[in-house]
Design a protein around this motif. Structure first.
Motif, PDB file in Angstrom:
ATOM      1  N   ARG A 162       0.769  -1.224   0.171  1.00  0.00           N
ATOM      2  CA  ARG A 162       0.006  -0.157  -0.051  1.00  0.00           C
ATOM      3  C   ARG A 162       0.756   1.298  -0.032  1.00  0.00           C
ATOM      4  NH1 ARG A 162      -4.499  -0.758   4.715  1.00  0.00           N
ATOM      5  NH2 ARG A 162      -2.924  -0.255   5.710  1.00  0.00           N
ATOM      6  N   ASN A 174       2.411   1.479  -3.631  1.00  0.00           N
ATOM      7  CA  ASN A 174       1.689   1.789  -4.704  1.00  0.00           C
ATOM      8  C   ASN A 174       1.571   3.221  -4.648  1.00  0.00           C
ATOM      9  OD1 ASN A 174       0.783  -0.597  -5.923  1.00  0.00           O
ATOM     10  ND2 ASN A 174      -0.767  -0.789  -4.253  1.00  0.00           N
ATOM     11  N   LYS A 202       2.334   3.851 -13.316  1.00  0.00           N
ATOM     12  CA  LYS A 202       2.400   3.054 -11.844  1.00  0.00           C
ATOM     13  C   LYS A 202       1.526   1.942 -12.001  1.00  0.00           C
ATOM     14  CE  LYS A 202       4.113   2.486  -7.686  1.00  0.00           C
ATOM     15  NZ  LYS A 202       5.569   2.563  -7.318  1.00  0.00           N
ATOM     16  N   ASN A 203       2.122   0.540 -11.787  1.00  0.00           N
ATOM     17  CA  ASN A 203       1.270  -0.810 -11.728  1.00  0.00           C
ATOM     18  C   ASN A 203       0.683  -0.960 -13.355  1.00  0.00           C
ATOM     19  OD1 ASN A 203       2.188  -1.267  -9.257  1.00  0.00           O
ATOM     20  ND2 ASN A 203       0.559  -0.143  -8.321  1.00  0.00           N
TER      21      ASN A 203
END
Length: 173
Positions: A30, A33, A157-158
């Motif tokens: 978390r 991220n 991101k991601n």
């Protein structure tokens, strides 16, 4: 060196013995991220040791540990800029999940900014926040930063593009 201390936290310089606590609190998806990809995940003790060594090698006070209950559980750091932006620094911060929602990071960001404004020639701090992180936006707003714009698809991101918000705080405000 202690920068700020109150009943909830201490803002201080990083110590070599912080590595195990740093790794334990930073090793959280978390958190990862919501930060730059250069922040490791998983976050190991070796990563923590390397980070602390890099802070010590950098010289000056640009990176601060957030301590709660005797353990380093987060950090506030600044990246000074150069050339025509030499009086600016980017701020970044994170806090271990068990300590979210207590006002600790807001107070730590305020204290870190006040310290650097008082002890350096810096005139302006800025931060870039993922649009899906309203808690970080609140930290900045409560710390005297103002939102000066939204950047569309600014971050990747991601595997997806994310909008961002740009915040600033100048010394005179």
């Amino acid at each position: 060196m202690i920068i700020e201390q109150d009943r909830n936290f201490t803002l201080r310089t990083w110590r070599e013995e912080d590595a195990p606590s740093l790794a334990a609190h930073a090793n959280n998806m978390r958190i990862w991220n919501q930060v730059r990809d250069l922040f490791p995940h998983p976050y190991t003790v070796a990563d923590a040791e390397a980070f602390i060594a890099s802070v010590r090698a950098k010289g000056g006070l640009w990176d601060f540990a957030v301590e709660v209950g005797g353990a380093a559980v987060g950090g506030v750091g600044f990246t000074p800029q150069s050339d025509v932006e030499r009086f600016n620094a980017e701020i970044g911060y994170w806090l271990g999940a068990p300590y979210w929602g207590r006002g600790i990071m807001t107070a730590a960001v305020r204290a870190a900014c006040a310290y650097l404004f008082a002890h350096t020639e810096l005139h302006r701090f800025y931060a870039m926040v993922y649009q899906n992180n309203p808690a970080s936006m609140r930290v900045l707003e409560k710390s005297g930063f103002r939102n000066v714009g939204r950047m569309r698809d600014a971050y990747y991101k991601n595997g997806v593009f994310i909008d961002g918000s740009y915040y600033e705080r100048v010394k005179s405000e």
